[in-house]
Design a protein around this motif. Structure first.
Motif, short mmCIF file in Angstrom:
data_model
loop_
_atom_site.label_atom_id
_atom_site.label_comp_id
_atom_site.label_asym_id
_atom_site.label_seq_id
_atom_site.Cartn_x
_atom_site.Cartn_y
_atom_site.Cartn_z
N ARG A 74 37.70 64.14 -8.01
CA ARG A 74 36.60 63.17 -7.93
C ARG A 74 35.88 63.25 -6.59
NH1 ARG A 74 37.39 57.55 -10.91
NH2 ARG A 74 38.42 58.20 -12.82
N PHE A 144 42.36 51.31 -4.72
CA PHE A 144 41.46 52.29 -5.35
C PHE A 144 42.24 53.12 -6.36
CE2 PHE A 144 40.46 56.90 -4.79
CZ PHE A 144 39.22 56.96 -5.42
N LEU A 148 42.03 53.43 -10.65
CA LEU A 148 41.78 54.66 -11.41
C LEU A 148 42.87 54.92 -12.45
CD1 LEU A 148 40.48 57.26 -8.79
CD2 LEU A 148 39.28 55.40 -9.92
N MET B 371 31.37 45.83 -10.64
CA MET B 371 32.83 45.66 -10.70
C MET B 371 33.45 46.63 -11.70
SD MET B 371 33.76 43.26 -8.57
CE MET B 371 35.42 43.01 -9.16
N ALA B 374 33.38 50.08 -10.18
CA ALA B 374 34.39 50.28 -9.13
C ALA B 374 35.76 50.52 -9.75
CB ALA B 374 34.43 49.08 -8.20
N ARG B 375 36.04 49.83 -10.84
CA ARG B 375 37.39 49.91 -11.43
C ARG B 375 37.54 51.07 -12.41
NH1 ARG B 375 39.10 43.48 -11.85
NH2 ARG B 375 38.63 43.07 -9.64
N THR B 376 36.43 51.74 -12.75
CA THR B 376 36.53 52.92 -13.61
C THR B 376 36.22 54.18 -12.82
OG1 THR B 376 34.25 52.52 -14.32
CG2 THR B 376 36.00 51.74 -15.78
N GLU B 377 35.10 54.19 -12.14
CA GLU B 377 34.69 55.40 -11.40
C GLU B 377 35.14 55.38 -9.94
OE1 GLU B 377 33.44 58.10 -12.76
OE2 GLU B 377 33.55 57.16 -14.74
N GLY B 378 35.59 54.23 -9.45
CA GLY B 378 36.22 54.18 -8.13
C GLY B 378 35.30 53.99 -6.94
N ILE B 380 32.61 51.71 -4.81
CA ILE B 380 32.02 50.38 -4.60
C ILE B 380 30.58 50.61 -4.15
CG2 ILE B 380 32.12 48.26 -3.25
CD1 ILE B 380 35.17 48.68 -3.03
N TYR B 423 30.12 40.81 -2.91
CA TYR B 423 31.27 40.99 -3.81
C TYR B 423 32.26 39.84 -3.63
CZ TYR B 423 30.11 45.82 -5.16
OH TYR B 423 29.52 46.93 -5.68
N ASP B 424 32.46 39.43 -2.37
CA ASP B 424 33.39 38.35 -2.10
C ASP B 424 32.95 37.07 -2.82
OD1 ASP B 424 35.70 37.32 -0.81
OD2 ASP B 424 34.43 36.35 0.68
N LEU B 427 33.53 37.45 -6.54
CA LEU B 427 34.95 37.32 -6.91
C LEU B 427 35.40 35.86 -6.85
CD1 LEU B 427 36.17 40.46 -4.97
CD2 LEU B 427 36.58 40.07 -7.41
#
Lengths: 462, 462
Positions: A74, A144, A148, B371, B374-378, B380, B423-424, B427
């Protein structure tokens, strides 16, 4: 256009290099509280067995699983840059190269092992990882990685950092991790400290204790602990940096490397770049390999090679390493990642063997180096990385004085965009160097006097 | 391993693409206060003539000087990623690609034009550049560029941002730039505002006025002003993004692109990715090209195509663009780079011509998209970029509903590591959407009623 050397996907290394296989003297084993070697089974509640196998492996080359390569791909291979603008500013005949690990999504080299550890844990059926973090770089990287891979992640962050660097917490939460200040009421270790010292700022030692306890006390057996440096398997995973760099230097037409430099706190980014070059040195190449540490936490240059605990609370086995003593508290320098009392056993053994020649530097020299680097090469580096740059500048200036065309490579382990506060103080001339208080080191080392001693001695080859 | 497509140095584009040469109707000229077209000579005190020539050029392809390529090559070509993990999370048959501009040392696409502008100014004998910055992304990029080129740099930063985001100032200072809060006592424009409103938080309009005044009032004639978006030559420099992307999509085996997406504040990152695809559309390709804006600052979807000033203080010429009126103050959304009343004339003309079909989104939908990303492709992403991702998700879900295998590409214009505060709040569920107050837009637009009107009309081709 030969100032940046890239590798294509087909050129990414497919095996990690294990220095343990090539050390002249076999690595000394970790010891338990009884002074006896710790067996792999004894580590099973803490780490998954597939990583424990890597931890104790003597195999020289270890295959990188295809799925792990996909993860690393990646952001890897990372570019190798020739620092021609820094060379020009220094007027040095040296050719300076740097490996740019700052381009990972977490901004440092830490994901190189974080995604690997998360993957092996997932393979082993683990559902959740715990870890500790000081300044936040490792906690971010593991958050992170867990995003993934699809693992839960809990990070115990040293309370003072949790409060001073709230955006690091936000980074981890954005990746779905839970980040709590340590000491916390969630563990016995944390509660004991809170009862005795309700206002404690916390410490890495306490946070490690909490993270290990949280892993081993999960009755489902589906939680393990993850460490971002020090251990053999962590060094192993980071060797992809140096393996790529060797291919890139060859592409750049360099037949020989003279100096290899990395900053070293626990040792992982230094090991990652340098171990593949150390292999060449073991096989006869003439290379100077320099781990750089802060003068205020001189583990390698002033700490003896001892058996010591990895944490203040003595939760970890005894490891054979250079150490200032597990109760030594380093000065509050900005390179938080270099504030560690010990050093990876593999790096420590390499120092004893004479493979590595450590250097200790004060932070103002390092910030000056980082400023010059930002204004010539354009990258604002992490305070940790600034130590590698300052050492590089010293070696480049030495080459100039000696009129020699040396090839120097250093590891740019991370960017400093989350750590600009130190730069701000430097720019305001409000930054100070910290002297080492030898009496504090002596007191911390005195606590180790009854522990077993490792028997490793320099072979005298280097 | 085909999830990331890289280009080698020999594949980097060697010409920029100028959409002005291919627009069905020629671009309307900028007008002076007298309503007459502004000639290149009249811009000479503000910009160097070599950039003015690019600003008014009708040439389709403009050579990138070799030295500029060397500068860009420090971080370019940027990788193109296939977002397979986001695709899987959405269960969409669409193939989603993104161009990763976050890997530049300043963390965004802005250096693509900053280093070029700095280089052309240096060639013209200029010693110092002035500019303004709001959230700080552009000011950082120009500071970075001036460090590489060897120019002095002064950044007028909107005071409220200067105080709220002190680390952006530190970033600029580390690269050697001077960064001062605006309004400042250094310019007449600044002093006038300070006299009337000593406690003003400042605004981009005031900061532009100060930066232009500081440039034109330097009696040595060695200072010029630099702008990070809106103008034709800025769009031109950014087209390297889309030109690279087209080569990369071809390498990935994609014969056709269906949807091209970028967020748009002044228009530069959107233009950078999309203009080379717009050229294909002009030549008959069936492509949907979407600039995405905040619903609370809907310049493209609710602002008419008008002649308007680029700044509140009316220092700039009148530009033909979609605008909400130069006195419109957008709501304080976190995507500070999208809070602009106008839109680049080239992007605006493309909208009128029907080449581009803008979309307006609320920020909570955008943060949700960021969000997930970030959680799929990593990665931010910056709050601005989140708008492009939210639009991408809408189009991917549409493809799913329609069961169509569409190819979607968006521009990942920057990372969000300097913008984690939003983001804070997200969240913590403390983030709100902002409704547009139509009466405020109407009032701002009423001020434009006596200005000349551009004559551009939709050709009806698209």
């Amino acid at each position: 256009m030969d100032k940046k050397i890239i590798l294509t996907d087909s050129e990414i290394p497919r095996q990690w290099y294990n220095l343990a296989a090539d050390l002249p003297t076999p690595l000394q084993p970790p010891l338990g509280p009884d002074g006896k070697p710790v067996s792999p089974d004894m580590l099973a509640p803490v780490f998954p067995m597939n990583l424990i196998e890597q931890e104790v492996s003597q195999q020289r080359w270890i295959d990188i699983p295809e799925e792990v390569l996909e993860l690393l791909y990646r952001w890897r291979p990372s570019p190798l840059h020739r620092a021609v603008h820094l060379e020009k500013a220094l007027g040095t005949p040296a050719r300076i190269y740097f490996k740019n690990e700052s381009i990972s999504p977490a901004g440092s080299h830490k994901p190189n092992t974080a995604v690997v550890q998360a993957w092996y844990n997932k393979q082993f059926g683990i559902k959740k990882l715990t870890t500790e973090t000081g300044a936040g770089q490792w906690g971010s990287a593991l958050a992170f990685a867990c995003a993934l891979i699809g693992l839960e992640c809990k990070v115990f962050m040293v309370r003072i950092s949790f409060e001073q660097k709230p955006m690091r917490k936000t980074m981890m939460q954005t990746w779905g991790a839970t980040c709590i200040p340590s000491p916390s009421p969630e563990t016995k270790a944390g509660r004991d400290v809170l009862d005795a010292h309700p206002d404690t700022p916390g410490s890495l030692g306490i946070a490690i204790s909490e993270a290990v306890e949280a892993a081993v006390s999960d009755s489902t057996g589906e939680t393990r602990y993850s460490l971002g440096s020090v251990l053999n398997h962590v060094m192993l995973h980071q060797t992809i940096i140096g393996l790529e760099a060797k291919k890139q230097l060859e592409k750049a037409g360099e037949k020989k490397v003279d100096v290899v430099i990395g900053c070293a706190g626990g040792g992982s980014n230094f090991a990652g770049l340098s171990f593949p070059f150390a292999s060449d040195k073991i096989n006869g190449a003439d290379i100077e390999i320099i781990p750089v540490e802060p003068a205020s936490c001189p583990t390698m240059t002033k700490g003896p090679f001892m058996y010591d605990h990895g944490d203040i609370a003595k939760m970890t086995p005894l490891l054979p390493m250079h150490s200032l003593g597990h109760s030594f508290i380093p000065a509050p320098i900005h390179a938080g990642g270099l504030r560690y009392h010990g050093m990876a056993p593999l790096v420590s053994a390499g120092i004893v063997e004479g493979l590595f020649t450590p250097m200790a530097l004060q932070q103002i020299e390092c910030y000056k180096a980082a400023m010059l680097f930002a204004r010539t090469e354009g990258i604002i580096v992490a305070p940790e990385t600034s130590h590698a740059i300052a050492a590089t500048i010293r070696k480049a200036e030495q080459a100039k004085q000696e009129g020699k065309e040396r090839v120097i490579i250093f590891n740019l382990s991370g960017h400093g965009l989350m750590d600009l506060y130190g730069y701000d103080l430097f720019l305001q001339h409000r930054l100070a160097d910290h002297e080492l208080h030898q009496d504090e080191v002596d007191a911390a080392l005195a606590e180790l006097k009854d522990l077993p001693k490792p028997s490793l001695a320099k072979t005298g080859k280097w």
